[in-house]
Design a protein around this motif. Structure first.
Motif, PDB file in Angstrom:
ATOM      1  N   GLU A 194       3.880  17.433   2.682  1.00 44.50           N
ATOM      2  CA  GLU A 194       4.185  18.780   3.194  1.00 44.50           C
ATOM      3  C   GLU A 194       5.622  19.188   2.918  1.00 44.50           C
ATOM      4  O   GLU A 194       5.901  20.289   2.454  1.00 44.50           O
ATOM      5  N   LYS A 195       6.576  18.311   3.219  1.00 44.08           N
ATOM      6  CA  LYS A 195       7.995  18.665   3.084  1.00 44.08           C
ATOM      7  C   LYS A 195       8.470  18.529   1.647  1.00 44.08           C
ATOM      8  O   LYS A 195       9.257  19.344   1.172  1.00 44.08           O
ATOM      9  N   GLY A 196       8.058  17.456   0.964  1.00 42.37           N
ATOM     10  CA  GLY A 196       8.407  17.282  -0.435  1.00 42.37           C
ATOM     11  C   GLY A 196       9.802  16.756  -0.695  1.00 42.37           C
ATOM     12  O   GLY A 196      10.176  16.540  -1.839  1.00 42.37           O
ATOM     13  N   LEU A 197      10.605  16.551   0.333  1.00 47.85           N
ATOM     14  CA  LEU A 197      11.934  15.961   0.202  1.00 47.85           C
ATOM     15  C   LEU A 197      12.026  14.777   1.152  1.00 47.85           C
ATOM     16  O   LEU A 197      11.494  14.813   2.256  1.00 47.85           O
ATOM     17  N   GLU A 198      12.754  13.730   0.731  1.00 49.70           N
ATOM     18  CA  GLU A 198      12.922  12.574   1.596  1.00 49.70           C
ATOM     19  C   GLU A 198      13.632  12.961   2.895  1.00 49.70           C
ATOM     20  O   GLU A 198      14.329  13.970   2.976  1.00 49.70           O
ATOM     21  N   SER A 199      13.466  12.090   3.883  1.00 51.27           N
ATOM     22  CA  SER A 199      14.017  12.366   5.210  1.00 51.27           C
ATOM     23  C   SER A 199      15.536  12.495   5.200  1.00 51.27           C
ATOM     24  O   SER A 199      16.228  11.903   4.372  1.00 51.27           O
ATOM     25  N   THR A 200      16.040  13.272   6.140  1.00 51.21           N
ATOM     26  CA  THR A 200      17.467  13.289   6.445  1.00 51.21           C
ATOM     27  C   THR A 200      17.859  11.909   6.981  1.00 51.21           C
ATOM     28  O   THR A 200      17.109  11.319   7.752  1.00 51.21           O
ATOM     29  N   ILE A 201      19.012  11.392   6.565  1.00 51.09           N
ATOM     30  CA  ILE A 201      19.478  10.101   7.092  1.00 51.09           C
ATOM     31  C   ILE A 201      20.805  10.302   7.813  1.00 51.09           C
ATOM     32  O   ILE A 201      21.775  10.817   7.238  1.00 51.09           O
ATOM     33  N   VAL A 202      20.834   9.897   9.089  1.00 51.42           N
ATOM     34  CA  VAL A 202      22.038   9.992   9.900  1.00 51.42           C
ATOM     35  C   VAL A 202      22.415   8.605  10.396  1.00 51.42           C
ATOM     36  O   VAL A 202      21.550   7.822  10.799  1.00 51.42           O
ATOM     37  N   ALA A 203      23.694   8.269  10.309  1.00 47.92           N
ATOM     38  CA  ALA A 203      24.193   6.986  10.809  1.00 47.92           C
ATOM     39  C   ALA A 203      24.981   7.230  12.086  1.00 47.92           C
ATOM     40  O   ALA A 203      25.920   8.043  12.100  1.00 47.92           O
ATOM     41  N   LEU A 204      24.594   6.549  13.152  1.00 46.39           N
ATOM     42  CA  LEU A 204      25.316   6.635  14.420  1.00 46.39           C
ATOM     43  C   LEU A 204      26.276   5.458  14.501  1.00 46.39           C
ATOM     44  O   LEU A 204      25.866   4.297  14.449  1.00 46.39           O
ATOM     45  N   ARG A 205      27.564   5.740  14.629  1.00 46.28           N
ATOM     46  CA  ARG A 205      28.591   4.703  14.606  1.00 46.28           C
ATOM     47  C   ARG A 205      29.010   4.308  16.016  1.00 46.28           C
ATOM     48  O   ARG A 205      28.996   5.129  16.938  1.00 46.28           O
ATOM     49  N   ASP A 206      29.422   3.042  16.149  1.00 45.83           N
ATOM     50  CA  ASP A 206      30.012   2.593  17.408  1.00 45.83           C
ATOM     51  C   ASP A 206      31.261   3.424  17.682  1.00 45.83           C
ATOM     52  O   ASP A 206      32.040   3.721  16.768  1.00 45.83           O
ATOM     53  N   GLY A 207      31.457   3.797  18.917  1.00 46.38           N
ATOM     54  CA  GLY A 207      32.614   4.603  19.271  1.00 46.38           C
ATOM     55  C   GLY A 207      32.319   6.084  19.319  1.00 46.38           C
ATOM     56  O   GLY A 207      33.201   6.890  19.628  1.00 46.38           O
ATOM     57  N   GLY A 208      31.093   6.483  18.963  1.00 48.45           N
ATOM     58  CA  GLY A 208      30.700   7.875  19.146  1.00 48.45           C
ATOM     59  C   GLY A 208      30.624   8.718  17.898  1.00 48.45           C
ATOM     60  O   GLY A 208      30.134   9.843  17.943  1.00 48.45           O
TER      61      GLY A 208
ATOM     62  N   VAL B 184       0.847  -1.192   0.000  1.00 46.05           N
ATOM     63  CA  VAL B 184       0.000   0.000   0.000  1.00 46.05           C
ATOM     64  C   VAL B 184       0.882   1.241   0.000  1.00 46.05           C
ATOM     65  O   VAL B 184       1.783   1.372   0.835  1.00 46.05           O
ATOM     66  N   ALA B 185       0.632   2.152  -0.922  1.00 40.35           N
ATOM     67  CA  ALA B 185       1.330   3.436  -0.925  1.00 40.35           C
ATOM     68  C   ALA B 185       0.676   4.354   0.101  1.00 40.35           C
ATOM     69  O   ALA B 185      -0.539   4.551   0.077  1.00 40.35           O
ATOM     70  N   LEU B 186       1.488   4.886   1.010  1.00 37.45           N
ATOM     71  CA  LEU B 186       0.985   5.676   2.129  1.00 37.45           C
ATOM     72  C   LEU B 186       1.618   7.069   2.136  1.00 37.45           C
ATOM     73  O   LEU B 186       2.792   7.225   1.785  1.00 37.45           O
ATOM     74  N   PRO B 187       0.859   8.069   2.585  1.00 35.24           N
ATOM     75  CA  PRO B 187       1.427   9.413   2.659  1.00 35.24           C
ATOM     76  C   PRO B 187       2.317   9.571   3.884  1.00 35.24           C
ATOM     77  O   PRO B 187       2.010   9.057   4.962  1.00 35.24           O
ATOM     78  N   THR B 188       3.432  10.258   3.721  1.00 39.16           N
ATOM     79  CA  THR B 188       4.206  10.717   4.869  1.00 39.16           C
ATOM     80  C   THR B 188       4.432  12.214   4.679  1.00 39.16           C
ATOM     81  O   THR B 188       4.056  12.773   3.651  1.00 39.16           O
ATOM     82  N   GLU B 189       5.034  12.861   5.668  1.00 41.26           N
ATOM     83  CA  GLU B 189       5.270  14.296   5.542  1.00 41.26           C
ATOM     84  C   GLU B 189       6.397  14.602   4.553  1.00 41.26           C
ATOM     85  O   GLU B 189       6.588  15.744   4.153  1.00 41.26           O
ATOM     86  N   THR B 190       7.157  13.581   4.141  1.00 45.58           N
ATOM     87  CA  THR B 190       8.247  13.801   3.184  1.00 45.58           C
ATOM     88  C   THR B 190       7.770  13.488   1.773  1.00 45.58           C
ATOM     89  O   THR B 190       7.506  14.388   0.984  1.00 45.58           O
ATOM     90  N   VAL B 191       7.650  12.204   1.418  1.00 39.17           N
ATOM     91  CA  VAL B 191       7.082  11.777   0.139  1.00 39.17           C
ATOM     92  C   VAL B 191       6.193  10.566   0.425  1.00 39.17           C
ATOM     93  O   VAL B 191       6.155  10.060   1.544  1.00 39.17           O
ATOM     94  N   TYR B 192       5.471  10.098  -0.580  1.00 36.70           N
ATOM     95  CA  TYR B 192       4.672   8.885  -0.401  1.00 36.70           C
ATOM     96  C   TYR B 192       5.591   7.671  -0.353  1.00 36.70           C
ATOM     97  O   TYR B 192       6.565   7.576  -1.116  1.00 36.70           O
TER      98      TYR B 192
END
Length: 314
Positions: free
Chosen positions: A178-192, A30-38
């Motif tokens: 609403e936003k029209g751009l995909e989410s920001t993606i952040v990777a948290l690494r072991d060690g800080g 199912v295609a669903l709406p989010t605040e970024t893109v569907y």
């Protein structure tokens, strides 16, 4: 879904939300709406459903999928959270932030979702319709953008149907993203350490205020959506930083450059972000064989806009 058949059009009301949850529970797409893109949603715990997502999108199986959850508690059943992850979740969830975190031992996630990596991408979306479906379905949902792979991301139900009609079970219409751009993606690494894997509505300075300075991205592996070089393509050659278009180019304007269609006549970056994919869809549908884009300032939200434009032009 199995044989190609008509895609159900669902309204973003109680009945539509209940039907979407029913389809998802049974393994449907199912295609669903989010605040970024569907997003094209399916059960993240079923290999067959994840395979169906890849099949519908025509997406390479080395590109991981973002898993959507209703809250932090659901996320912590799937991935290992530390104090940093909890801090940025408290600040930015629900919202347009995806975290790449170590996969929790025994997490009920199909291996195809993570593309075999020891990490997974998680997001808690803010759109009320998407959140209602997550609550009713009671399932973690894998949900990449609801379009054929490499095509322009969809910011409306109409955009979804342009490439996926007959390939998925249903689309739930929640209005324009609403936003029209995909989410920001952040990777948290072991060690800080941490890395920004994809620019988006939440900028690096806001993350650095909580996490400290970022570590440069040096590895070539694909561990989150949107890292492929050619992405968001309108299927035509794209030329950037254009003030005067050629006769065979559809010009996407910005600010003083009017163009054939403007991302934002007033030069508002938030408006341009929300209208970016609509503009690329219009350019793709035009009779002109090429696309040109007016200069967009490479600061703030403009960095995320230009990231998508560079990928579209690659």
């Amino acid at each position: 879904m199995g044989d190609k058949h008509a895609t159900e059009r669902l309204a973003g009301d109680a009945a539509g939300i209940a039907r979407a949850a029913e389809l998802l529970d049974s393994g449907g797409l199912v295609a669903l709406p989010t605040e970024t893109v569907y997003g094209l949603a399916g059960r993240a715990d079923r290999t067959a459903t994840v395979a169906a997502i890849y099949r519908a999108k025509g997406r390479p199986d080395f590109n991981p999928l973002i898993v959507h959850v209703p809250d932090v508690a659901a996320a912590e059943r799937l991935a290992r959270f530390d104090d940093r992850a909890r801090a940025i979740a408290a600040r930015f969830w629900p919202g347009p932030l995806t975290m790449v975190l170590p996969l929790a031992e025994g997490a009920p996630i199909a291996a195809a979702v993570t593309a075999g990596l020891p990490t997974m991408a998680l997001r808690c979306p803010a759109h009320p319709v998407m959140r209602a479906v997550l609550e009713q379905a009671g399932l973690p949902l894998a949900a990449p953008s609801a379009n054929r792979s490499g095509a322009v991301s969809p910011t409306s139900a109409r955009h979804v149907l342009a490439t996926l009609d007959g390939r998925i079970d249903a689309v739930l219409d929640g209005g324009a993203a609403e936003k029209g751009l995909e989410s920001t993606i952040v990777a948290l690494r072991d060690g800080g350490g941490w890395q920004l894997l994809r620019e988006g509505p939440i900028g690096q300075p806001a993350l650095a205020a909580i996490l400290g300075p970022a570590t440069p991205v040096s590895e070539a592996r694909i561990e989150a959506p949107g890292q492929l070089a050619q992405h968001y393509s309108p299927g035509k050659p794209v030329r950037l930083e254009v003030v005067d278009a050629r006769d065979d180019e559809f010009l996407l304007g910005f600010a003083a450059v009017a163009g054939d269609w403007s991302l934002s006549p007033s030069g508002d970056l938030a408006e341009a972000a929300a209208r970016l994919y609509e503009g690329l869809h219009r350019a793709a549908a035009s009779a002109l064989p090429r696309v040109a884009v007016a200069p967009v300032p490479d600061a703030g939200l403009g960095r995320a806009i230009n990231d998508r434009l560079r990928r579209a032009a690659s």
